[in-house]
Write an enzyme that holds these catalytic residues in place. Structure first.
Site, PDB file in Angstrom:
ATOM      1  N   ASP A 138      26.069  23.104   8.638  1.00 12.55           N
ATOM      2  CA  ASP A 138      26.243  23.153   7.187  1.00 12.55           C
ATOM      3  C   ASP A 138      27.450  23.973   6.738  1.00 12.55           C
ATOM      4  O   ASP A 138      27.541  24.372   5.582  1.00 12.55           O
ATOM      5  CB  ASP A 138      24.971  23.653   6.494  1.00 12.55           C
ATOM      6  N   ASP A 194      20.087  23.401   4.433  1.00 15.03           N
ATOM      7  CA  ASP A 194      20.161  24.421   5.464  1.00 15.03           C
ATOM      8  C   ASP A 194      19.886  23.745   6.799  1.00 15.03           C
ATOM      9  O   ASP A 194      18.938  22.984   6.928  1.00 15.03           O
ATOM     10  CB  ASP A 194      19.120  25.516   5.201  1.00 15.03           C
ATOM     11  N   THR A 195      20.747  24.005   7.780  1.00 18.36           N
ATOM     12  CA  THR A 195      20.558  23.449   9.114  1.00 18.36           C
ATOM     13  C   THR A 195      20.243  24.584  10.082  1.00 18.36           C
ATOM     14  O   THR A 195      20.560  25.747   9.816  1.00 18.36           O
ATOM     15  CB  THR A 195      21.820  22.704   9.607  1.00 18.36           C
ATOM     16  N   ARG A 223      30.498  26.105   2.595  1.00 15.40           N
ATOM     17  CA  ARG A 223      29.065  26.062   2.907  1.00 15.40           C
ATOM     18  C   ARG A 223      28.487  24.927   2.088  1.00 15.40           C
ATOM     19  O   ARG A 223      28.683  24.849   0.881  1.00 15.40           O
ATOM     20  CB  ARG A 223      28.423  27.401   2.530  1.00 15.40           C
ATOM     21  N   ARG A 249      32.737  32.056   0.640  1.00 13.95           N
ATOM     22  CA  ARG A 249      32.825  30.653   1.041  1.00 13.95           C
ATOM     23  C   ARG A 249      32.697  29.758  -0.184  1.00 13.95           C
ATOM     24  O   ARG A 249      31.948  30.074  -1.118  1.00 13.95           O
ATOM     25  CB  ARG A 249      31.707  30.285   2.021  1.00 13.95           C
ATOM     26  N   GLU A 308      20.636  27.200  13.029  1.00 19.04           N
ATOM     27  CA  GLU A 308      21.831  27.946  13.434  1.00 19.04           C
ATOM     28  C   GLU A 308      22.197  27.669  14.885  1.00 19.04           C
ATOM     29  O   GLU A 308      21.337  27.357  15.701  1.00 19.04           O
ATOM     30  CB  GLU A 308      21.604  29.442  13.241  1.00 19.04           C
TER      31      GLU A 308
END
Length: 163
Positions: free
Chosen positions: A37, A53-54, A48, A103, A56
């Protein structure tokens, strides 16, 4: 059951201005994929992905980052890489344009070889590589991501394919 049509459109219909006339999109080349992501643009800015949310692939250990992928972390990063690395993307902003780390926060679009524009955030959720992560005030596609995640879970795609 509600099903959303993917956010795809002909590349020629890209929106360049917001309702109030302010810039709501940028175009940039992707230098590299950081993880599922997050990407780095050719000018060094980090992006971002909004609304998702992916898992980590790295974690902090003291003052450095170490490879320690969560389940499906590499798969999510590889899917993202296949979609955007080395390609030109369009960034669509929501209310808040940056996070506390500086970001950019964006919905990321890539034009496929057939000329259709694909929202990468949406594709990752639909493929089961990401979960919705709604952080107000950036909520433009929250319901769409929620529905796609429920469908991915029901169909046991990606994160949901395990036991």
């Amino acid at each position: 059951m509600v099903s959303w049509a993917p956010v795809c459109r002909a590349a020629s219909s890209w929106r360049e201005e917001g309702v109030d006339g302010s810039a709501s999109a940028d175009h940039a080349a992707v230098r590299r994929v950081i993880d599922g992501d997050t990407i780095e643009l050719s000018d060094g800015r980090l992006v971002r992905y909004l609304g998702i949310d992916t898992p980590e692939v790295r974690r902090r250990s003291g003052d450095r980052w170490v490879e320690d992928p969560e389940p499906f972390g590499r798969a999510a990063a590889d899917t993202n890489r296949a979609l955007v690395e080395g390609r030109r993307v369009r960034l669509e902003y929501d209310v808040q344009r940056t996070d506390r780390f500086g970001r950019l926060l964006a919905y990321v679009y890539v034009t496929l070889p057939d000329g259709v524009e694909l929202m990468v955030n949406e594709r990752l959720v639909a493929d089961g590589m990401a979960q919705p992560l709604t952080i107000p005030p950036n909520v433009r596609y929250a319901e769409r991501f929620r529905v796609l995640a429920a469908e991915a879970r029901r169909d046991k795609r990606g994160l949901w394919s395990g036991p």
